[in-house]
Scaffold this motif. Structure first.
Motif, PDB file in Angstrom:
ATOM      1  N   ILE A 372       0.835  -1.206   0.000  1.00  0.00           N
ATOM      2  CA  ILE A 372       0.000   0.000   0.000  1.00  0.00           C
ATOM      3  C   ILE A 372       0.867   1.252   0.000  1.00  0.00           C
ATOM      4  O   ILE A 372       0.614   2.207  -0.744  1.00  0.00           O
ATOM      5  CB  ILE A 372      -0.951  -0.003   1.213  1.00  0.00           C
ATOM      6  N   LEU A 373       1.896   1.270   0.823  1.00  0.00           N
ATOM      7  CA  LEU A 373       2.798   2.424   0.872  1.00  0.00           C
ATOM      8  C   LEU A 373       3.497   2.627  -0.472  1.00  0.00           C
ATOM      9  O   LEU A 373       3.693   3.757  -0.925  1.00  0.00           O
ATOM     10  CB  LEU A 373       3.832   2.255   1.985  1.00  0.00           C
ATOM     11  N   PHE A 374       3.862   1.526  -1.137  1.00  0.00           N
ATOM     12  CA  PHE A 374       4.497   1.627  -2.458  1.00  0.00           C
ATOM     13  C   PHE A 374       3.523   2.274  -3.440  1.00  0.00           C
ATOM     14  O   PHE A 374       3.904   3.151  -4.225  1.00  0.00           O
ATOM     15  CB  PHE A 374       4.911   0.243  -2.947  1.00  0.00           C
ATOM     16  N   CYS A 375       2.252   1.846  -3.414  1.00  0.00           N
ATOM     17  CA  CYS A 375       1.253   2.390  -4.337  1.00  0.00           C
ATOM     18  C   CYS A 375       1.018   3.877  -4.086  1.00  0.00           C
ATOM     19  O   CYS A 375       0.887   4.663  -5.037  1.00  0.00           O
ATOM     20  CB  CYS A 375      -0.059   1.619  -4.204  1.00  0.00           C
ATOM     21  N   ILE A 376       0.961   4.271  -2.832  1.00  0.00           N
ATOM     22  CA  ILE A 376       0.769   5.687  -2.512  1.00  0.00           C
ATOM     23  C   ILE A 376       1.926   6.516  -3.062  1.00  0.00           C
ATOM     24  O   ILE A 376       1.734   7.548  -3.707  1.00  0.00           O
ATOM     25  CB  ILE A 376       0.630   5.887  -0.990  1.00  0.00           C
ATOM     26  N   ASN A 377       3.134   6.059  -2.803  1.00  0.00           N
ATOM     27  CA  ASN A 377       4.324   6.804  -3.228  1.00  0.00           C
ATOM     28  C   ASN A 377       4.459   6.880  -4.743  1.00  0.00           C
ATOM     29  O   ASN A 377       5.030   7.838  -5.284  1.00  0.00           O
ATOM     30  CB  ASN A 377       5.582   6.169  -2.633  1.00  0.00           C
ATOM     31  N   ILE A 383       1.000  15.768  -4.512  1.00  0.00           N
ATOM     32  CA  ILE A 383       1.918  15.539  -3.404  1.00  0.00           C
ATOM     33  C   ILE A 383       1.236  15.754  -2.067  1.00  0.00           C
ATOM     34  O   ILE A 383       1.503  15.043  -1.087  1.00  0.00           O
ATOM     35  CB  ILE A 383       3.176  16.442  -3.537  1.00  0.00           C
ATOM     36  N   ASP A 384       0.306  16.727  -1.980  1.00  0.00           N
ATOM     37  CA  ASP A 384      -0.397  16.985  -0.718  1.00  0.00           C
ATOM     38  C   ASP A 384      -1.270  15.799  -0.322  1.00  0.00           C
ATOM     39  O   ASP A 384      -1.341  15.426   0.859  1.00  0.00           O
ATOM     40  CB  ASP A 384      -1.260  18.242  -0.841  1.00  0.00           C
ATOM     41  N   ILE A 385      -1.931  15.198  -1.321  1.00  0.00           N
ATOM     42  CA  ILE A 385      -2.770  14.032  -1.045  1.00  0.00           C
ATOM     43  C   ILE A 385      -1.902  12.858  -0.620  1.00  0.00           C
ATOM     44  O   ILE A 385      -2.228  12.123   0.318  1.00  0.00           O
ATOM     45  CB  ILE A 385      -3.611  13.675  -2.283  1.00  0.00           C
ATOM     46  N   GLU A 387       0.934  12.970   0.911  1.00  0.00           N
ATOM     47  CA  GLU A 387       1.411  13.196   2.277  1.00  0.00           C
ATOM     48  C   GLU A 387       0.339  12.859   3.302  1.00  0.00           C
ATOM     49  O   GLU A 387       0.627  12.253   4.341  1.00  0.00           O
ATOM     50  CB  GLU A 387       1.859  14.653   2.426  1.00  0.00           C
ATOM     51  N   GLU A 388      -0.921  13.239   3.021  1.00  0.00           N
ATOM     52  CA  GLU A 388      -2.006  12.922   3.945  1.00  0.00           C
ATOM     53  C   GLU A 388      -2.235  11.418   4.034  1.00  0.00           C
ATOM     54  O   GLU A 388      -2.462  10.876   5.119  1.00  0.00           O
ATOM     55  CB  GLU A 388      -3.296  13.618   3.492  1.00  0.00           C
ATOM     56  N   LEU A 389      -2.184  10.743   2.903  1.00  0.00           N
ATOM     57  CA  LEU A 389      -2.364   9.288   2.901  1.00  0.00           C
ATOM     58  C   LEU A 389      -1.231   8.590   3.645  1.00  0.00           C
ATOM     59  O   LEU A 389      -1.462   7.671   4.435  1.00  0.00           O
ATOM     60  CB  LEU A 389      -2.439   8.773   1.460  1.00  0.00           C
ATOM     61  N   LEU A 390      -0.009   9.023   3.398  1.00  0.00           N
ATOM     62  CA  LEU A 390       1.143   8.413   4.077  1.00  0.00           C
ATOM     63  C   LEU A 390       1.077   8.654   5.577  1.00  0.00           C
ATOM     64  O   LEU A 390       1.410   7.773   6.378  1.00  0.00           O
ATOM     65  CB  LEU A 390       2.444   8.982   3.508  1.00  0.00           C
ATOM     66  N   LYS A 391       0.621   9.844   5.955  1.00  0.00           N
ATOM     67  CA  LYS A 391       0.507  10.166   7.377  1.00  0.00           C
ATOM     68  C   LYS A 391      -0.498   9.230   8.052  1.00  0.00           C
ATOM     69  O   LYS A 391      -0.240   8.675   9.121  1.00  0.00           O
ATOM     70  CB  LYS A 391       0.064  11.611   7.537  1.00  0.00           C
ATOM     71  N   HIS A 392      -1.644   9.027   7.414  1.00  0.00           N
ATOM     72  CA  HIS A 392      -2.674   8.192   8.008  1.00  0.00           C
ATOM     73  C   HIS A 392      -2.282   6.717   8.015  1.00  0.00           C
ATOM     74  O   HIS A 392      -2.382   6.043   9.041  1.00  0.00           O
ATOM     75  CB  HIS A 392      -3.998   8.342   7.260  1.00  0.00           C
ATOM     76  N   ALA A 430     -12.555  11.403   1.400  1.00  0.00           N
ATOM     77  CA  ALA A 430     -12.585  11.928   0.023  1.00  0.00           C
ATOM     78  C   ALA A 430     -11.266  11.776  -0.711  1.00  0.00           C
ATOM     79  O   ALA A 430     -11.218  11.857  -1.937  1.00  0.00           O
ATOM     80  CB  ALA A 430     -13.001  13.401   0.033  1.00  0.00           C
ATOM     81  N   ILE A 431     -10.165  11.538   0.019  1.00  0.00           N
ATOM     82  CA  ILE A 431      -8.865  11.405  -0.653  1.00  0.00           C
ATOM     83  C   ILE A 431      -8.375   9.961  -0.656  1.00  0.00           C
ATOM     84  O   ILE A 431      -7.232   9.706  -1.008  1.00  0.00           O
ATOM     85  CB  ILE A 431      -7.801  12.310   0.015  1.00  0.00           C
ATOM     86  N   GLY A 432      -9.237   9.033  -0.286  1.00  0.00           N
ATOM     87  CA  GLY A 432      -8.803   7.647  -0.129  1.00  0.00           C
ATOM     88  C   GLY A 432      -8.801   6.817  -1.384  1.00  0.00           C
ATOM     89  O   GLY A 432      -9.073   5.615  -1.347  1.00  0.00           O
ATOM     90  N   PHE A 433      -8.492   7.435  -2.533  1.00  0.00           N
ATOM     91  CA  PHE A 433      -8.465   6.705  -3.805  1.00  0.00           C
ATOM     92  C   PHE A 433      -7.076   6.788  -4.408  1.00  0.00           C
ATOM     93  O   PHE A 433      -6.474   7.849  -4.433  1.00  0.00           O
ATOM     94  CB  PHE A 433      -9.472   7.289  -4.796  1.00  0.00           C
ATOM     95  N   ILE A 434      -6.591   5.681  -4.912  1.00  0.00           N
ATOM     96  CA  ILE A 434      -5.272   5.664  -5.540  1.00  0.00           C
ATOM     97  C   ILE A 434      -5.385   5.002  -6.905  1.00  0.00           C
ATOM     98  O   ILE A 434      -5.906   3.896  -7.034  1.00  0.00           O
ATOM     99  CB  ILE A 434      -4.248   4.877  -4.695  1.00  0.00           C
TER     100      ILE A 434
END
Length: 458
Positions: A372-377, A383-385, A387-392, A430-434
């Motif tokens: 999941i972390l790989f997909c987010i990165n 970049i703001d989204i 960062e929020e996803l990685l933080k959570h 609302a930002i939980g889509f990758i």
């Protein structure tokens, strides 16, 4: 009536204007796919020397649009030379009799768009594959099929901005190849000119030094509508929609409906096998909806309870079926709506439900959370989204919660879509889509082979 007007100018009288190679080929390729797959009543192609002069094109277009009826819908495609005058801030087409150094012999697109303004036609869409064609409008986007069809539209898609574009050394120009590809692969019954244009832009080769542009034509009567490509009904129906009753309390004012697809018998897969999973999921969602409603306070139950439920078939072909279901519920006093996402993914021959582990080769990841972390990165999100996803998810992953749940996902030939909202607090859903390109992932070999051997049908 749906009418097509094509203008193809390969040859120019002035030796200072280079002849082009593929303009007529481009028009003919477009006419072929439009006539085979879409509803068009008339085709008119201006291609002969006497039909491509400034005078002829001007008079013919004036005659067409000044006499158009309200029920007429026009798609115009221009393939030829274009030029932009920076001082006058005007875009021109160079016709077959234009002189390269004499501006009076060029056809000003402002004059053509004036024809659009006086026309009674409901929808007019212009596609211009020419140099410097993007100087004719302000770019914008938006839409929704019903509203778009009801409002007047004057829109354009150009092969580039205020820049030179390629004629192409192959049979067709690079821009025309993408236009035809999008129209060929489209499986929507109604594709708005907005959606079509966005797909052309997204699929255009980023290595080429031109950028297609889409927008409405200002001061031409545009009222927020859109031309729509309507497909011919020449393919067997694969599914129908069924309404399921929610059976909430009789005094509840429910704003919404609950519709699921039910697949008909077909040659692709065992429809009863697929439908059994859809029915189970539908009943589960209804049960969750009832439970969510029962948790409301009595005074909240008397308010309007809004429910939006949709499904989107992401891929359906000879090997795969991937479906996304979305549920949004809210009521007047809620600070945030409840958003839920459910997915079903199948492969067949033989039929079986698959998980993300069947699609992705997980050998490179120690844990699901690492994937999941790989997909987010590596996603295309801002970049703001990210960062929020990685933080959570860094916090969530520490407690290992995400590893105990199956990931909701869909996929097609190009992208893997992850839906992480179900694992996030309501305020951040609302930002939980990758969306991540499959090219960045290592796929299960069998899945990879099947994806590359089939053509998406939706």
């Amino acid at each position: 009536m749906y009418k097509f007007i094509g203008i193809a100018i390969n040859e120019y009288d002035d030796p200072l204007i280079n002849n082009l190679n593929n303009c007529l080929n481009d028009i003919e390729a477009l006419v072929q796919i439009l006539s085979q797959k879409y509803i068009f009543d008339e085709f008119e192609i201006l291609k002969e020397k006497e039909q491509t002069t400034k005078s002829f094109i001007y008079n013919r277009l004036f005659d067409i649009f000044s006499n158009a009826l309200k029920e007429d819908n026009y798609l115009i495609y221009f393939a030829g030379h274009g030029i932009y005058h920076s001082k006058l801030k005007s875009t021109y087409w160079q016709t077959s009799d234009s002189k390269n150094t004499d501006i009076i012999t060029w056809l000003n697109l402002d004059e053509i768009t004036k024809f659009f303004e006086i026309s009674e036609s409901k929808h007019i869409a212009l596609i211009s594959d020419s140099c410097f064609s993007g100087g004719i409008f302000e770019t914008n986007r938006g839409g929704g099929i019903t509203a778009l069809e009801n409002k007047i539209s004057r829109q354009a898609l150009t092969s580039g901005s205020k820049e030179k574009v390629l004629d192409g050394k192959s049979k067709n120009s690079p821009f025309n190849q993408i236009v035809v590809k999008i129209l060929s692969e489209n499986m929507d019954d109604n594709m708005s000119f907005i959606d079509f244009s966005q797909k052309v832009i997204l699929n255009f080769n980023p290595e080429l030094k031109q950028t297609p542009i889409f927008g409405s034509l200002e001061n031409t009567g545009h009222d927020g509508g859109s031309f729509t490509f309507k497909t011919l009904d020449n393919e067997p129906e694969l599914y129908k929609e069924i309404n399921l009753p929610l059976r909430l309390h009789s005094n509840v004012n429910v704003d919404g409906n609950f519709v699921l697809p039910q697949f008909l018998k077909n040659d692709l897969f065992d429809n009863e096998f697929i439908n059994s999973f859809i029915s189970q999921l539908g009943n589960s969602i209804i049960s969750d909806t009832r439970s969510s409603f029962n948790e409301l306070k009595d005074e909240e139950k008397n308010e309007v309870y809004s429910l939006d439920f949709h499904y989107h078939i992401k891929i359906i072909n000879s090997h795969f079926l991937s479906i996304l279901f979305t549920r949004n519920e809210s009521y007047t006093r809620a600070l945030h709506p409840n958003d839920y996402f459910y997915t079903l993914n199948f492969t067949y021959q033989p039929e079986r439900k698959i998980s993300v582990y069947d699609v992705i080769d997980m050998s490179e990841y120690s844990y699901q959370s690492e994937f999941i972390l790989f997909c987010i990165n590596n996603s295309d999100e801002d970049i703001d989204i990210k960062e929020e996803l990685l933080k959570h998810f860094s916090t969530t992953i520490i407690s290992n919660e995400i590893n105990r749940n199956e990931i909701d996902f869909t996929f097609n030939e190009k992208y893997l879509n992850l839906y992480l909202s179900n694992h996030m607090p309501r305020v951040s859903q609302a930002i939980g889509f990758i969306d991540i390109s499959l090219e960045k992932l290592k796929l299960n070999k069998r899945i990879s082979d099947l994806l590359t051997s089939t053509t998406n049908k939706n």
